[in-house]
Design a protein around this motif. Structure first.
Motif, PDB file in Angstrom:
ATOM      1  N   ALA A  45       0.825  -1.210   0.000  1.00 39.66           N
ATOM      2  CA  ALA A  45       0.000   0.000   0.000  1.00 39.66           C
ATOM      3  C   ALA A  45       0.858   1.258   0.000  1.00 39.66           C
ATOM      4  CB  ALA A  45      -0.932  -0.010   1.209  1.00 39.66           C
ATOM      5  N   GLY A  46       1.947   1.245   0.767  1.00 41.75           N
ATOM      6  CA  GLY A  46       2.822   2.408   0.807  1.00 41.75           C
ATOM      7  C   GLY A  46       3.537   2.661  -0.502  1.00 41.75           C
ATOM      8  N   GLY A  47       3.821   1.593  -1.237  1.00 35.47           N
ATOM      9  CA  GLY A  47       4.512   1.739  -2.514  1.00 35.47           C
ATOM     10  C   GLY A  47       3.592   1.832  -3.706  1.00 35.47           C
ATOM     11  N   TYR A  48       2.273   1.857  -3.452  1.00 33.28           N
ATOM     12  CA  TYR A  48       1.306   1.782  -4.547  1.00 33.28           C
ATOM     13  C   TYR A  48       1.470   2.935  -5.542  1.00 33.28           C
ATOM     14  CZ  TYR A  48      -3.190   1.182  -6.906  1.00 33.28           C
ATOM     15  OH  TYR A  48      -4.178   1.001  -7.854  1.00 33.28           O
ATOM     16  N   LEU A  49       1.471   4.167  -5.051  1.00 32.38           N
ATOM     17  CA  LEU A  49       1.602   5.308  -5.959  1.00 32.38           C
ATOM     18  C   LEU A  49       3.041   5.519  -6.400  1.00 32.38           C
ATOM     19  CD1 LEU A  49      -0.933   7.953  -4.588  1.00 32.38           C
ATOM     20  CD2 LEU A  49      -1.186   6.351  -6.487  1.00 32.38           C
ATOM     21  N   VAL A  50       4.008   5.092  -5.588  1.00 36.75           N
ATOM     22  CA  VAL A  50       5.403   5.139  -6.045  1.00 36.75           C
ATOM     23  C   VAL A  50       5.554   4.299  -7.295  1.00 36.75           C
ATOM     24  CG1 VAL A  50       7.777   4.501  -5.509  1.00 36.75           C
ATOM     25  CG2 VAL A  50       6.356   5.554  -3.744  1.00 36.75           C
ATOM     26  N   ASN A  51       4.999   3.099  -7.272  1.00 37.54           N
ATOM     27  CA  ASN A  51       5.133   2.172  -8.387  1.00 37.54           C
ATOM     28  C   ASN A  51       4.256   2.542  -9.573  1.00 37.54           C
ATOM     29  OD1 ASN A  51       7.016   0.508  -7.038  1.00 37.54           O
ATOM     30  ND2 ASN A  51       5.377  -0.511  -5.920  1.00 37.54           N
ATOM     31  N   ALA A  52       3.261   3.414  -9.337  1.00 34.55           N
ATOM     32  CA  ALA A  52       2.406   3.853 -10.438  1.00 34.55           C
ATOM     33  C   ALA A  52       3.118   4.844 -11.346  1.00 34.55           C
ATOM     34  CB  ALA A  52       1.122   4.478  -9.892  1.00 34.55           C
ATOM     35  N   GLY A  53       4.275   5.310 -10.923  1.00 33.40           N
ATOM     36  CA  GLY A  53       5.063   6.205 -11.766  1.00 33.40           C
ATOM     37  C   GLY A  53       4.844   7.667 -11.423  1.00 33.40           C
ATOM     38  N   GLY A  54       4.736   8.497 -12.438  1.00 36.75           N
ATOM     39  CA  GLY A  54       4.628   9.940 -12.220  1.00 36.75           C
ATOM     40  C   GLY A  54       5.831  10.652 -12.810  1.00 36.75           C
ATOM     41  N   LYS A  55       5.718  11.956 -12.934  1.00 36.12           N
ATOM     42  CA  LYS A  55       6.760  12.743 -13.592  1.00 36.12           C
ATOM     43  C   LYS A  55       7.976  12.993 -12.706  1.00 36.12           C
ATOM     44  CE  LYS A  55       3.221  15.294 -16.217  1.00 36.12           C
ATOM     45  NZ  LYS A  55       2.047  14.790 -15.485  1.00 36.12           N
ATOM     46  N   ARG A  56       7.842  12.811 -11.383  1.00 39.86           N
ATOM     47  CA  ARG A  56       8.910  13.168 -10.441  1.00 39.86           C
ATOM     48  C   ARG A  56       9.314  14.635 -10.654  1.00 39.86           C
ATOM     49  NH1 ARG A  56       7.099   8.924  -8.581  1.00 39.86           N
ATOM     50  NH2 ARG A  56       8.265   6.966  -8.482  1.00 39.86           N
ATOM     51  N   PHE A  57       8.295  15.472 -10.842  1.00 38.10           N
ATOM     52  CA  PHE A  57       8.523  16.890 -11.132  1.00 38.10           C
ATOM     53  C   PHE A  57       9.253  17.581  -9.986  1.00 38.10           C
ATOM     54  CE2 PHE A  57       6.947  21.294 -10.865  1.00 38.10           C
ATOM     55  CZ  PHE A  57       7.304  21.767 -12.121  1.00 38.10           C
ATOM     56  N   ARG A  58       8.836  17.318  -8.773  1.00 42.07           N
ATOM     57  CA  ARG A  58       9.434  17.990  -7.613  1.00 42.07           C
ATOM     58  C   ARG A  58      10.886  17.552  -7.377  1.00 42.07           C
ATOM     59  NH1 ARG A  58       4.469  17.243  -7.884  1.00 42.07           N
ATOM     60  NH2 ARG A  58       2.912  18.807  -7.251  1.00 42.07           N
ATOM     61  N   PRO A  59      11.194  16.240  -7.431  1.00 41.06           N
ATOM     62  CA  PRO A  59      12.601  15.846  -7.332  1.00 41.06           C
ATOM     63  C   PRO A  59      13.470  16.449  -8.437  1.00 41.06           C
ATOM     64  CG  PRO A  59      11.214  13.959  -6.912  1.00 41.06           C
ATOM     65  CD  PRO A  59      10.303  15.053  -7.377  1.00 41.06           C
ATOM     66  N   LEU A  60      12.924  16.522  -9.648  1.00 42.29           N
ATOM     67  CA  LEU A  60      13.679  17.132 -10.745  1.00 42.29           C
ATOM     68  C   LEU A  60      14.006  18.579 -10.418  1.00 42.29           C
ATOM     69  CD1 LEU A  60      14.831  17.217 -13.633  1.00 42.29           C
ATOM     70  CD2 LEU A  60      12.508  17.733 -14.442  1.00 42.29           C
ATOM     71  N   LEU A  61      13.041  19.301  -9.867  1.00 44.31           N
ATOM     72  CA  LEU A  61      13.275  20.699  -9.520  1.00 44.31           C
ATOM     73  C   LEU A  61      14.339  20.818  -8.431  1.00 44.31           C
ATOM     74  CD1 LEU A  61      12.468  23.651  -9.945  1.00 44.31           C
ATOM     75  CD2 LEU A  61      10.718  23.335  -8.180  1.00 44.31           C
ATOM     76  N   THR A  62      14.302  19.937  -7.444  1.00 44.71           N
ATOM     77  CA  THR A  62      15.320  19.955  -6.390  1.00 44.71           C
ATOM     78  C   THR A  62      16.709  19.769  -6.982  1.00 44.71           C
ATOM     79  OG1 THR A  62      13.747  19.064  -4.770  1.00 44.71           O
ATOM     80  CG2 THR A  62      16.081  18.851  -4.246  1.00 44.71           C
ATOM     81  N   LEU A  63      16.856  18.793  -7.858  1.00 41.21           N
ATOM     82  CA  LEU A  63      18.149  18.530  -8.491  1.00 41.21           C
ATOM     83  C   LEU A  63      18.595  19.709  -9.354  1.00 41.21           C
ATOM     84  CD1 LEU A  63      17.480  14.833  -9.582  1.00 41.21           C
ATOM     85  CD2 LEU A  63      18.890  15.577  -7.652  1.00 41.21           C
ATOM     86  N   LEU A  64      17.667  20.286 -10.095  1.00 38.61           N
ATOM     87  CA  LEU A  64      18.002  21.411 -10.975  1.00 38.61           C
ATOM     88  C   LEU A  64      18.426  22.642 -10.175  1.00 38.61           C
ATOM     89  CD1 LEU A  64      15.531  21.747 -13.996  1.00 38.61           C
ATOM     90  CD2 LEU A  64      18.026  21.819 -14.042  1.00 38.61           C
ATOM     91  N   CYS A  65      17.711  22.913  -9.090  1.00 36.66           N
ATOM     92  CA  CYS A  65      18.052  24.093  -8.287  1.00 36.66           C
ATOM     93  C   CYS A  65      19.391  23.914  -7.592  1.00 36.66           C
ATOM     94  CB  CYS A  65      16.949  24.388  -7.284  1.00 36.66           C
ATOM     95  SG  CYS A  65      15.456  25.087  -8.051  1.00 36.66           S
ATOM     96  N   ALA A  66      19.736  22.687  -7.227  1.00 37.77           N
ATOM     97  CA  ALA A  66      21.061  22.434  -6.663  1.00 37.77           C
ATOM     98  C   ALA A  66      22.130  22.734  -7.693  1.00 37.77           C
ATOM     99  CB  ALA A  66      21.159  20.987  -6.198  1.00 37.77           C
ATOM    100  N   GLU A  67      21.889  22.341  -8.925  1.00 42.85           N
ATOM    101  CA  GLU A  67      22.829  22.637 -10.013  1.00 42.85           C
ATOM    102  C   GLU A  67      22.929  24.149 -10.251  1.00 42.85           C
ATOM    103  OE1 GLU A  67      24.615  20.776 -12.277  1.00 42.85           O
ATOM    104  OE2 GLU A  67      24.063  18.727 -11.719  1.00 42.85           O
ATOM    105  N   ALA A  68      21.780  24.817 -10.214  1.00 41.08           N
ATOM    106  CA  ALA A  68      21.772  26.253 -10.475  1.00 41.08           C
ATOM    107  C   ALA A  68      22.478  27.040  -9.374  1.00 41.08           C
ATOM    108  CB  ALA A  68      20.337  26.752 -10.629  1.00 41.08           C
ATOM    109  N   ALA A  69      22.398  26.519  -8.140  1.00 37.95           N
ATOM    110  CA  ALA A  69      22.983  27.227  -7.001  1.00 37.95           C
ATOM    111  C   ALA A  69      24.476  27.004  -6.875  1.00 37.95           C
ATOM    112  CB  ALA A  69      22.294  26.802  -5.714  1.00 37.95           C
ATOM    113  N   GLY A  70      24.958  25.890  -7.393  1.00 39.78           N
ATOM    114  CA  GLY A  70      26.393  25.623  -7.260  1.00 39.78           C
ATOM    115  C   GLY A  70      26.722  24.161  -7.435  1.00 39.78           C
ATOM    116  N   ASP A  71      27.170  23.536  -6.382  1.00 39.94           N
ATOM    117  CA  ASP A  71      27.652  22.159  -6.455  1.00 39.94           C
ATOM    118  C   ASP A  71      26.991  21.357  -5.339  1.00 39.94           C
ATOM    119  OD1 ASP A  71      29.027  19.875  -7.040  1.00 39.94           O
ATOM    120  OD2 ASP A  71      30.873  20.476  -6.044  1.00 39.94           O
TER     121      ASP A  71
END
Length: 331
Positions: A45-71
């Motif tokens: 049940a906890g992994g149900y929506l994780v396994n359903a996929g999704g764009k991972r939009f928020r994690p992508l933004l976190t990674l991108l902003c880390a790149e934009a800010a520096g290292d």
């Protein structure tokens, strides 16, 4: 023809794309690890929506902003996981509140497991997100707590509607800033902080994230009306059936044109299932749609304008393309 990158961002720097793809893969693996449980049912049940996929939009933004800010350091993956878990937890609760039937192309968790279990699994994921974020230190925990308060406050205000005498459009935009923008702002903020950004960069990227979140939801609102096939991930007219006063609905309600009497009547509350096709047809042709699109584009331009204060580079270019792509979904 060049294949669509794993990040979903076209025409970005090849090195950046590779790092982002690696980061998203690490986020996905870590998500599955932290939602696992020694009880097989809870793990499922906890992994149900994780396994359903999704764009991972928020994690992508976190990674991108880390790149934009520096290292960024390795903790950026943990931050991205915490943000995505918070988002997933909110979906379990949203589907119960909305009596949803589908989520990400599969039966919603409330349909599959029942309302009580769906709520408890959402709570479990909120707790898991807090446990992940706690490893990042006291400041990250404070940010997580403040974000959670805004998410809940936005949901409460959304349920209650605007106060007497309050401008409905201004009220709605504030609800979106809390319900959607707050968590996307936090995704950006964590990335900026863990990327070593200075105070000004962190503030700029946080503000950018919140505005991006509002644009993201406004585009979804428009797609709910404009989509013919459910490509937005839900059946067109879902918001109308649920009686949600989205931006095009609010603009249409404010019309004084006598010819709009039937549309205003339909949009006065939840639209009956048999009336949804008529309501969609009328609303699609109404100036309210163009008005809502224009407001979405204006807010997207405000978000893009914030990026001008950051040092130029591939990550900032990618952020610019990201907000443009989000806004254009509604075009």
């Amino acid at each position: 023809m060049r294949s669509r990158p794993a990040t979903g961002l076209p025409e970005i720097d090849a090195g950046l794309e590779a790092r982002l793809a690696d980061g998203l893969a690490a986020v996905d693996a870590r998500l599955r690890e932290v939602v696992d449980h020694d009880d097989p049912f809870i793990a499922e049940a906890g992994g149900y929506l994780v396994n359903a996929g999704g764009k991972r939009f928020r994690p992508l933004l976190t990674l991108l902003c880390a790149e934009a800010a520096g290292d960024a350091d390795d903790r950026v993956v943990e931050a991205a996981v915490g943000v995505e878990l918070t988002h997933l937890a909110s979906l379990y609760h949203d589907d119960v509140m909305d009596d949803a039937e589908l989520r990400r192309g599969v039966a919603s968790a409330n349909v599959r497991y029942g309302n009580s279990t769906a709520i408890l699994v959402g709570d479990l994921l909120f707790g898991t997100a807090s446990r992940v974020i706690a490893e990042l230190g006291a400041e990250a925990v404070r940010i997580q707590a403040e974000t959670f308060v805004r998410l809940c406050a936005g949901q409460i205000r959304d349920e209650r509607g605007p106060a007497e005498g309050q401008d409905p459009v201004a009220s709605y935009l504030q609800v979106l800033a809390d319900k959607t923008g707050a968590l996307i702002a936090t995704a950006a903020r964590y990335g900026a902080l863990l990327g070593g950004g200075d105070e000004a960069a962190v503030a700029t990227l946080t503000d950018f994230g919140e505005r991006l979140g509002v644009v993201f939801q406004l585009a979804d609102d428009l797609l709910d009306v404009a989509s013919e096939s459910g490509d937005s991930g839900k059946t067109p007219g879902t918001d109308l059936r649920e009686g949600k006063a989205t931006l095009p609905v609010l603009y249409a309600r404010s019309s004084q044109d006598p010819e709009d009497a039937r549309l205003r009547e339909l949009l006065a509350g939840p639209v009956a299932a048999e009336d949804v096709p008529e309501a969609l047809a009328l609303l699609r042709e109404h100036p309210a749609m163009a008005q809502a699109r224009q407001r979405t584009v204006e807010l997207a331009q405000e978000a893009r304008g914030l990026l001008a204060s950051l040092p130029p580079g591939p990550a900032v270019d990618a952020l610019d393309r990201l907000v443009e792509g989000v806004a254009l979904r509604s075009a």
